[in-house]
Design a protein around this motif. Structure first.
Motif, PDB file in Angstrom:
ATOM      1  N   LEU A 465       0.827  -1.198   0.000  1.00 39.09           N
ATOM      2  CA  LEU A 465       0.000   0.000   0.000  1.00 39.09           C
ATOM      3  C   LEU A 465       0.862   1.250   0.000  1.00 39.09           C
ATOM      4  O   LEU A 465       2.017   1.238   0.451  1.00 39.09           O
ATOM      5  CB  LEU A 465      -0.928  -0.014   1.221  1.00 39.09           C
ATOM      6  N   LYS A 466       0.287   2.335  -0.486  1.00 36.58           N
ATOM      7  CA  LYS A 466       1.009   3.607  -0.555  1.00 36.58           C
ATOM      8  C   LYS A 466       1.388   4.065   0.851  1.00 36.58           C
ATOM      9  O   LYS A 466       0.537   4.165   1.735  1.00 36.58           O
ATOM     10  CB  LYS A 466       0.123   4.653  -1.232  1.00 36.58           C
ATOM     11  N   PRO A 467       2.678   4.344   1.112  1.00 41.44           N
ATOM     12  CA  PRO A 467       3.075   4.818   2.443  1.00 41.44           C
ATOM     13  C   PRO A 467       2.624   6.264   2.661  1.00 41.44           C
ATOM     14  O   PRO A 467       2.656   7.088   1.742  1.00 41.44           O
ATOM     15  CB  PRO A 467       4.603   4.705   2.421  1.00 41.44           C
ATOM     16  N   GLU A 468       2.198   6.547   3.871  1.00 39.87           N
ATOM     17  CA  GLU A 468       1.736   7.896   4.212  1.00 39.87           C
ATOM     18  C   GLU A 468       2.931   8.706   4.713  1.00 39.87           C
ATOM     19  O   GLU A 468       3.547   8.360   5.739  1.00 39.87           O
ATOM     20  CB  GLU A 468       0.646   7.834   5.284  1.00 39.87           C
ATOM     21  N   ILE A 469       3.267   9.788   4.011  1.00 41.29           N
ATOM     22  CA  ILE A 469       4.393  10.651   4.374  1.00 41.29           C
ATOM     23  C   ILE A 469       3.839  12.045   4.653  1.00 41.29           C
ATOM     24  O   ILE A 469       3.395  12.753   3.729  1.00 41.29           O
ATOM     25  CB  ILE A 469       5.460  10.717   3.271  1.00 41.29           C
ATOM     26  N   LEU A 474       6.307  11.358  -2.492  1.00 46.13           N
ATOM     27  CA  LEU A 474       6.974  10.179  -3.022  1.00 46.13           C
ATOM     28  C   LEU A 474       7.449  10.440  -4.440  1.00 46.13           C
ATOM     29  O   LEU A 474       6.811  11.191  -5.197  1.00 46.13           O
ATOM     30  CB  LEU A 474       6.026   8.980  -3.017  1.00 46.13           C
ATOM     31  N   SER A 475       8.542   9.806  -4.817  1.00 50.10           N
ATOM     32  CA  SER A 475       9.051   9.972  -6.179  1.00 50.10           C
ATOM     33  C   SER A 475       8.092   9.362  -7.197  1.00 50.10           C
ATOM     34  O   SER A 475       7.992   9.843  -8.326  1.00 50.10           O
ATOM     35  CB  SER A 475      10.435   9.321  -6.297  1.00 50.10           C
ATOM     36  N   VAL A 476       7.383   8.287  -6.798  1.00 53.35           N
ATOM     37  CA  VAL A 476       6.365   7.668  -7.645  1.00 53.35           C
ATOM     38  C   VAL A 476       5.093   7.582  -6.821  1.00 53.35           C
ATOM     39  O   VAL A 476       5.057   6.864  -5.809  1.00 53.35           O
ATOM     40  CB  VAL A 476       6.799   6.265  -8.124  1.00 53.35           C
ATOM     41  N   ASP A 477       4.058   8.309  -7.218  1.00 49.16           N
ATOM     42  CA  ASP A 477       2.851   8.411  -6.410  1.00 49.16           C
ATOM     43  C   ASP A 477       1.719   7.591  -7.040  1.00 49.16           C
ATOM     44  O   ASP A 477       1.239   7.911  -8.129  1.00 49.16           O
ATOM     45  CB  ASP A 477       2.431   9.883  -6.298  1.00 49.16           C
ATOM     46  N   LYS A 478       1.305   6.507  -6.356  1.00 49.70           N
ATOM     47  CA  LYS A 478       0.155   5.696  -6.778  1.00 49.70           C
ATOM     48  C   LYS A 478      -0.372   4.935  -5.577  1.00 49.70           C
ATOM     49  O   LYS A 478       0.240   4.922  -4.498  1.00 49.70           O
ATOM     50  CB  LYS A 478       0.532   4.759  -7.917  1.00 49.70           C
ATOM     51  N   ASP A 479      -1.517   4.252  -5.731  1.00 49.86           N
ATOM     52  CA  ASP A 479      -2.177   3.602  -4.593  1.00 49.86           C
ATOM     53  C   ASP A 479      -1.495   2.310  -4.172  1.00 49.86           C
ATOM     54  O   ASP A 479      -1.482   1.966  -2.986  1.00 49.86           O
ATOM     55  CB  ASP A 479      -3.653   3.311  -4.938  1.00 49.86           C
ATOM     56  N   GLN A 480      -0.962   1.537  -5.118  1.00 49.38           N
ATOM     57  CA  GLN A 480      -0.329   0.260  -4.801  1.00 49.38           C
ATOM     58  C   GLN A 480       0.976   0.114  -5.566  1.00 49.38           C
ATOM     59  O   GLN A 480       1.157   0.692  -6.631  1.00 49.38           O
ATOM     60  CB  GLN A 480      -1.264  -0.911  -5.150  1.00 49.38           C
ATOM     61  N   TYR A 481       1.875  -0.690  -4.980  1.00 52.06           N
ATOM     62  CA  TYR A 481       3.177  -0.933  -5.579  1.00 52.06           C
ATOM     63  C   TYR A 481       3.433  -2.437  -5.563  1.00 52.06           C
ATOM     64  O   TYR A 481       3.008  -3.139  -4.641  1.00 52.06           O
ATOM     65  CB  TYR A 481       4.286  -0.214  -4.804  1.00 52.06           C
ATOM     66  N   GLU A 483       6.145  -5.796  -5.811  1.00 54.77           N
ATOM     67  CA  GLU A 483       7.496  -6.206  -5.415  1.00 54.77           C
ATOM     68  C   GLU A 483       8.347  -6.426  -6.671  1.00 54.77           C
ATOM     69  O   GLU A 483       7.861  -7.026  -7.649  1.00 54.77           O
ATOM     70  CB  GLU A 483       7.387  -7.501  -4.596  1.00 54.77           C
ATOM     71  N   PRO A 484       9.565  -5.888  -6.826  1.00 55.50           N
ATOM     72  CA  PRO A 484      10.367  -5.166  -5.818  1.00 55.50           C
ATOM     73  C   PRO A 484      10.474  -3.676  -6.159  1.00 55.50           C
ATOM     74  O   PRO A 484      11.585  -3.144  -6.296  1.00 55.50           O
ATOM     75  CB  PRO A 484      11.723  -5.849  -5.935  1.00 55.50           C
ATOM     76  N   GLU A 485       9.371  -2.993  -6.317  1.00 52.29           N
ATOM     77  CA  GLU A 485       9.358  -1.589  -6.724  1.00 52.29           C
ATOM     78  C   GLU A 485       9.967  -0.725  -5.628  1.00 52.29           C
ATOM     79  O   GLU A 485       9.769  -0.976  -4.434  1.00 52.29           O
ATOM     80  CB  GLU A 485       7.930  -1.151  -7.021  1.00 52.29           C
ATOM     81  N   ASN A 486      10.682   0.345  -6.062  1.00 55.86           N
ATOM     82  CA  ASN A 486      11.414   1.215  -5.137  1.00 55.86           C
ATOM     83  C   ASN A 486      10.913   2.642  -5.274  1.00 55.86           C
ATOM     84  O   ASN A 486      10.642   3.107  -6.382  1.00 55.86           O
ATOM     85  CB  ASN A 486      12.920   1.132  -5.444  1.00 55.86           C
ATOM     86  N   VAL A 487      10.768   3.366  -4.133  1.00 56.22           N
ATOM     87  CA  VAL A 487      10.360   4.779  -4.150  1.00 56.22           C
ATOM     88  C   VAL A 487      11.310   5.573  -3.269  1.00 56.22           C
ATOM     89  O   VAL A 487      11.912   5.040  -2.327  1.00 56.22           O
ATOM     90  CB  VAL A 487       8.905   4.956  -3.661  1.00 56.22           C
ATOM     91  N   THR A 488      11.400   6.862  -3.576  1.00 50.66           N
ATOM     92  CA  THR A 488      12.260   7.777  -2.812  1.00 50.66           C
ATOM     93  C   THR A 488      11.383   8.821  -2.138  1.00 50.66           C
ATOM     94  O   THR A 488      10.427   9.325  -2.729  1.00 50.66           O
ATOM     95  CB  THR A 488      13.285   8.449  -3.730  1.00 50.66           C
ATOM     96  N   ILE A 489      11.711   9.162  -0.891  1.00 52.09           N
ATOM     97  CA  ILE A 489      10.938  10.137  -0.112  1.00 52.09           C
ATOM     98  C   ILE A 489      11.640  11.484  -0.187  1.00 52.09           C
ATOM     99  O   ILE A 489      12.860  11.581   0.038  1.00 52.09           O
ATOM    100  CB  ILE A 489      10.788   9.684   1.346  1.00 52.09           C
ATOM    101  N   GLU A 490      10.858  12.530  -0.508  1.00 53.27           N
ATOM    102  CA  GLU A 490      11.349  13.914  -0.542  1.00 53.27           C
ATOM    103  C   GLU A 490      10.487  14.743   0.399  1.00 53.27           C
ATOM    104  O   GLU A 490       9.264  14.753   0.291  1.00 53.27           O
ATOM    105  CB  GLU A 490      11.273  14.479  -1.960  1.00 53.27           C
ATOM    106  N   CYS A 491      11.129  15.421   1.362  1.00 52.84           N
ATOM    107  CA  CYS A 491      10.397  16.203   2.359  1.00 52.84           C
ATOM    108  C   CYS A 491      10.167  17.632   1.850  1.00 52.84           C
ATOM    109  O   CYS A 491      10.912  18.146   0.998  1.00 52.84           O
ATOM    110  CB  CYS A 491      11.165  16.240   3.676  1.00 52.84           C
ATOM    111  N   ASP A 492       9.112  18.286   2.382  1.00 53.34           N
ATOM    112  CA  ASP A 492       8.817  19.675   2.039  1.00 53.34           C
ATOM    113  C   ASP A 492       9.908  20.588   2.550  1.00 53.34           C
ATOM    114  O   ASP A 492      10.742  20.194   3.396  1.00 53.34           O
ATOM    115  CB  ASP A 492       7.461  20.079   2.627  1.00 53.34           C
ATOM    116  N   SER A 493       9.891  21.845   2.086  1.00 57.02           N
ATOM    117  CA  SER A 493      10.900  22.825   2.481  1.00 57.02           C
ATOM    118  C   SER A 493      10.839  23.044   3.994  1.00 57.02           C
ATOM    119  O   SER A 493       9.758  23.214   4.569  1.00 57.02           O
ATOM    120  CB  SER A 493      10.668  24.139   1.735  1.00 57.02           C
TER     121      SER A 493
END
Length: 602
Positions: A465-469, A474-481, A483-493
């Protein structure tokens, strides 16, 4: 004496005929005690000749005078007889204390037997010519008295001598009072058993219990011994149920009990059974008591269904069940249809019932089963007094699962021939990498309704399931991912990542490593702003925020005062250290004198 002769050992010179008186002093010193004894007129026997031969060989090997002296002393003493300390005997010890460590040939030592042992031979040890102590066993273990156990058994493990052990047990009907074992040990000047010998006492029972409406034959005795028995009888019009006689037995090898349980006396009445078309061969009374019997037969044209001999039992019923007389022009035995039950609402079917020609019976397949043929589930009694053939029942089929990406670990199947999987089948399975089983723990079973529970065996791609940040994206935004899909987290300013910046969807449908979070990063010097923001988020009303900010302001002022106090204390400490160093190099009296001199100068 020649030079060559002077190199020979002393006993060699003596063998060659030299007189002891002509021997030089140092030659006699070489021989020490044992050679000197040989030189004092003793004659050689075979033992001496062998000793001389042995020493002559050793003498040639060694050039050391001291070694030759020691070797001659030790070996000749061994060969010619002296004994060392006597051996320690387990059954005896010397009468007198021994202080010497060497004993002359012929020395005799007297011994006395240890407690628990008796003298059976001469108790002497003699030092023989071989340097050994010569003796024979002269003390033996004493024997305890013969144990006797009336109405019991004494088991002797080995013998009755000192140190042996015996065990006791009682005959049937007796129990043991005392120790079950005893050991032969030293007592006084002799030996006896460690524990008093036990005794076997016959088991006793209390008077047998009384019963209602009956009595026993035992009388008024206070107790009954083992194997005693009594017999019960019932009052008139009462029947005895159970064993008439009971006996006094032993329980747990200690307690006397009556066995079996005493009988009971009850009024048992069975009424004459009503059997149409039956003939009573014996037993014609209207009422029957316990164990009374009846023999029946059937009239001509009828056959007996059941037992011809029945008994009146304790529950006031006949056993076996009352038989029946059935017409020979009817169906009797019901057909045996597997996995089916009869459909009769008015009464239950029984093998003892009579079914006339033309009778139709309906049946149903049990849950989890279905008819083999698409035909009515009925049987009919035919004129030949047989039932029509029945439509059999078979297991319900479940759909065959798609085995793509499935590896079956274990399965239990009932092969029906009509389907691959049927009611009662179970499957345990695993999924290929990147997939997971749709049912819990990868187990499914075929149920009565022809469906798989909890789900049909299948494997689906591992979905995360989509992680809540919060305060991030997220670098790739969708409802489900998958295996072995990878995403990167980017924080707001103004926010920073706490944890890994990159996460991967694993085959267990979880993110690995754990999902990070975005937290506010306060620039240098703005820590108070961050603290104030946190306070405003936690407090419910503006008034509370104002009070909290005043308190926070006061705490900052206190911290500032504490910093100034610490600064002053550090300054004072440095000044004190400087004054101490000054006093160390310029004592106070010198300082005063120099000040006075300076003040008097023009």
């Amino acid at each position: 004496m020649s030079t060559s002769s002077s190199l020979l050992p002393p006993w060699k010179l003596w063998v060659q005929g030299s007189s002891p008186k002509t021997l030089k002093r140092h030659q006699i010193m070489h021989s020490q005690k044992a050679p000197l004894a040989l030189l004092e007129g003793s004659t050689f026997d075979r033992k001496g000749e062998m000793a001389a031969l042995l020493f002559s060989r050793l003498w040639k090997v060694s050039n050391s005078t001291l070694f030759q002296m020691m070797l001659v002393t030790v070996l000749l003493a061994t060969v010619l007889g002296d004994c060392g300390p006597p051996p320690k005997l387990p059954f005896a010890s010397p009468i007198n204390p021994l202080y010497d460590t060497e004993f002359k040939t012929g020395t005799t030592l007297k011994y006395t037997c240890h407690p628990g042992y008796g003298k059976i031979n001469s108790s002497r040890l003699i030092c023989d010519t071989k340097g050994s102590w010569n003796y024979s066993i002269f003390c033996a273990k004493k024997r305890c008295r013969n144990p006797e156990l009336i109405n019991g058994i004494v088991e002797v493990k080995k013998d009755l001598l000192l140190g042996s052990t015996i065990e006791f047990s009682c005959s049937e009907g007796f129990f043991l009072i005392g120790s079950t074992t005893s050991r032969c040990q030293i007592q006084g000047k002799g030996v006896d058993w460690s524990d008093p010998l036990p005794e076997c006492v016959i088991a006793k029972c209390e008077p047998p219990p009384d019963i209602r409406n009956g009595k026993h034959s035992g009388g008024d005795r206070e107790f009954y011994t083992y194997a005693s028995s009594v017999t019960y009888t019932c009052n008139p019009y009462f029947s005895l149920i159970g064993n008439a006689s009971i006996s006094c037995m032993v329980e747990n090898k200690t307690i006397g009990v009556w066995s079996p349980n005493p009988p009971i006396c009850e009024k048992i009445v069975c009424r004459r059974p009503q059997i149409p078309k039956a003939i009573f061969v014996s037993g014609f009374g209207p009422l029957y008591t316990y164990k009374d019997s009846i023999v029946v037969n059937c009239e001509e044209g009828y056959s007996l269904r059941g037992s011809s001999l029945i008994y009146c039992e304790a529950n006031n019923e006949w056993y076996p069940s009352v038989p029946s007389c059935v017409s020979m022009d009817a169906c009797t035995d019901l057909p045996d249809i597997s996995y089916a039950s009869w459909e009769r609402n008015d009464y239950n079917l029984s093998d003892h019932e009579i079914f006339e020609i033309g009778t139709e019976l309906k049946y149903l397949c049990k849950p989890g089963y279905r008819p083999v043929l698409d035909e009515p589930l009925t049987v009919t009694c035919q004129e030949n007094l047989t039932w029509t053939s029945s439509n059999e029942c078979e297991r319900v089929c479940c759909p065959t699962p798609d085995l793509e990406n499935i590896r079956i670990i274990n399965e239990r199947r009932y092969f029906t021939g009509r389907c691959v999987y049927a009611y009662g089948d179970n499957i345990s399975y695993m999924c290929d990498e990147g997939y997971y089983p749709v049912s819990v723990d990868g187990e499914s079973s075929c149920h009565t309704d022809g469906t798989w529970k909890p789900k049909m065996p299948a494997c689906e791609p591992a979905l995360c399931l989509k992680p809540e940040i919060v305060n991030g994206r997220l670098s790739v935004d969708k409802d489900q991912y998958v295996e072995p899909e990878n995403v990167t987290i980017e924080c707001d300013s103004g926010y920073g990542v706490i944890g890994p910046k990159s996460i991967t969807c694993s085959e267990t449908r979880t993110w690995y490593p754990e999902v990070p979070r975005c937290e506010w990063e306060a620039p240098e010097g703005c820590e108070q702003v961050l603290t104030g923001r946190k306070l405003m988020q936690c407090l419910p009303s503006p008034e509370d925020v104002k009070v909290a900010l005043e308190v926070y302001k006061l705490s900052l002022e206190i911290k500032q005062l504490e910093k100034e106090r610490d600064k002053l204390m550090n300054t004072h400490q440095k000044f004190s250290e400087k004054e101490e160093m000054k006093d160390l190099f310029f004592p106070s009296n010198q300082h005063t004198e120099s000040s006075f001199i300076n003040s008097t100068l023009p």
